[in-house]
Design an enzyme around this catalytic site. Structure first.
Site, short mmCIF file in Angstrom:
data_model
loop_
_atom_site.label_atom_id
_atom_site.label_comp_id
_atom_site.label_asym_id
_atom_site.label_seq_id
_atom_site.Cartn_x
_atom_site.Cartn_y
_atom_site.Cartn_z
N SER A 182 -3.17 -0.35 6.78
CA SER A 182 -1.75 -0.62 6.62
C SER A 182 -1.25 -1.56 7.73
O SER A 182 -1.77 -2.66 7.86
CB SER A 182 -1.00 0.72 6.59
OG SER A 182 0.30 0.54 6.13
N ASP A 230 0.27 1.19 -4.89
CA ASP A 230 0.58 0.67 -3.56
C ASP A 230 1.31 -0.67 -3.69
O ASP A 230 0.80 -1.59 -4.33
CB ASP A 230 -0.74 0.47 -2.78
CG ASP A 230 -0.51 0.02 -1.35
OD1 ASP A 230 0.65 -0.15 -0.93
OD2 ASP A 230 -1.52 -0.18 -0.63
N HIS A 288 -1.23 4.38 -1.46
CA HIS A 288 -1.12 3.84 -0.11
C HIS A 288 -1.21 4.96 0.94
O HIS A 288 -0.53 5.97 0.83
CB HIS A 288 0.19 3.08 0.08
CG HIS A 288 0.24 2.40 1.42
ND1 HIS A 288 -0.43 1.22 1.67
CD2 HIS A 288 0.81 2.75 2.60
CE1 HIS A 288 -0.25 0.88 2.93
NE2 HIS A 288 0.49 1.79 3.52
#
Ligand code: NAG
Ligand code: NAG
Length: 408
Positions: free
Chosen positions: A191, A348, A378
């Site tokens: 991320s 995501d 995600h």
């Protein structure tokens, strides 16, 4: 009696509001994911209220809550020595598998944790457990960077911290101290940590005075650009588990210490409308109409308003800075990048950031593995321990570690 019924009805409605979430039929363990998402949204809304009441910045309060929860499940291992130290003034946690028998050089991964540049910690349970498992299963030295967080520090502090720690670690004498093979070091992160990993990897490949370069980069659902919040994955997952489009836009604004008033304009791509000249040189670098395979483009239409708000990019020039948005780099920089692994999840908003990065690397001649998970969401890779254990966490983590083991 009547008022109790009203209160009960209110609580049920509130509960339903938090728990109900439209999820694609492909997702595994949908109820567990809805519960995780509901808990996260309750926490976020509580923190927004605290922010509104002047108790503290919502991200600082949220990170405090996450930190309190995250301390409870930290694991240790007899086979891995864990040391908290500093590399060039930056806090790091180093995982060293014990040497058995003769001393030989090990592989190594520099790991950068996610959390929107604002949340989580290398020392918290989630990332500690991930790095511990990596150290054990790869028999590798793992360096997990405790970079400074938003809202106390903003871009480029996070980038600088990671860059400084990395440059220190990659010095020949430091690698030797940790018995690391200089030719077998990877950089990786998830991320926002994937964002920092990609940006620092680009910068390293352009540094003149660096003796050792990374052999690989491995990016887990990375954040790579703030110019198009209407890629097919942003449109498809606008409101979904863990990370919605609005929350992602706010993470970007906090990273740049920008005004939340820009958020709704940015969600409509008004900051990159056709009349915003500053953006012109960058448009083709994230043109998903030709960077994405058709199975991901589906029937989504690009959002390119004719007229918009040039003042947003004028106020936040970092939106165009490759240290924040590695997808915007020139082709020449892409050509220099090492062999790459990119993990993407269907559920995501950032799926297409990763897929576009993969395509640009491929076009520049870099060997890329895209590991796409149709039923995953995600952030899932850290969710491997009760009460937030998911099949998706084990599936993605195993696949990631397997690729590292085969390629590092
Ligand atoms: C590279 O290292 C040399 C010698 O240590 C130094 O003189 C020079 O300024 C450095 N160059 C850069 C770009 O940092
Ligand atoms: C975006 O720009 C359009 C004009 O192109 C304008 O009508 C609209 O109100 C803007 N929306 C926001 C949220 O700024």
């Amino acid at each position: 009696m009547k008022s109790a019924a009203v209160v009960l009805a209110g609580l049920l409605a509130l509960g339903a509001y938090y728990v109900y979430l439209p999820l694609p039929g492909t997702v595994s363990q949908p109820w567990r994911l809805m519960a995780l998402d509901a808990a996260f949204r309750v926490a976020q809304d509580t923190c927004n209220l605290a922010h509104f009441l002047g108790i503290g910045h919502h991200l600082r309060v949220l990170n405090f809550l996450i930190g309190s929860f995250d301390q409870t499940n930290s694991q240790t291992s007899e086979r891995v020595k864990i040391t908290d130290t500093q590399f060039d003034g930056v806090e790091v946690r180093v995982y060293e598998p014990s040497q058995e028998g003769e001393k030989r050089l090990k592989r190594s991964v520099v790991y950068i944790h996610g959390g929107g540049w604002a949340l989580a910690s290398a020392r918290g349970g989630y990332y500690n457990n991930l790095c511990l498992v990596m150290a054990e299963s790869l028999d590798a030295v793992i360096v997990s960077i405790e970079y400074r967080l938003v809202p106390d520090f903003h871009f480029p502090a996070q980038f600088d911290d990671v860059m400084n720690a990395v440059k220190h670690f990659m010095l020949p004498e430091v690698l030797a101290h940790y018995s690391v093979d200089p030719n077998r070091v990877a950089i990786s992160g998830d991320s926002a940590g994937g964002n920092l990993a990609a940006a620092v990897c680009q910068e390293m490949t352009q540094e003149e005075n660096v003796t050792n370069q990374f052999k690989l980069q491995a990016l887990i659902y990375p954040v790579l650009q703030p110019l198009d919040f209407n890629t097919p994955s942003y449109q498809q997952n606008e409101i979904t588990a863990v990370l919605s489009r609005f929350v992602m836009v706010k993470f970007w604004l906090d990273y740049f210490n920008g005004d939340y008033d820009f958020a709704f304009s940015m969600m409509m791509n008004n900051h990159t409308a056709l009349d915003v000249d500053l953006v012109s040189p960058f448009r083709e670098r994230l043109d998903w109409t030709f960077l994405l395979p058709s199975r991901f483009r589906k029937n989504y239409k690009p959002a390119v308003p004719a007229t918009g708000k040039a003042e947003i990019i004028q106020a936040l020039p970092a939106l165009l800075d490759v240290r924040a948005a590695p997808l915007l780099a020139e082709r020449e920089v892409f050509r220099l990048q090492p062999k790459t692994y990119i993990l993407t999840c269907e559920i995501d908003v950032l799926r297409d950031d990763g897929l576009m990065y993969a395509k640009r690397l491929e076009k520049a001649g870099v060997e890329v593995t895209v590991d796409h998970f149709e039923d995953c969401f995600h952030g899932c890779m850290i969710f491997t321990v009760w009460p937030t254990n998911f099949f998706a966490g084990h599936l993605t983590r195993d696949s990631y570690i397997k690729w590292l083991d085969q390629n590092l």
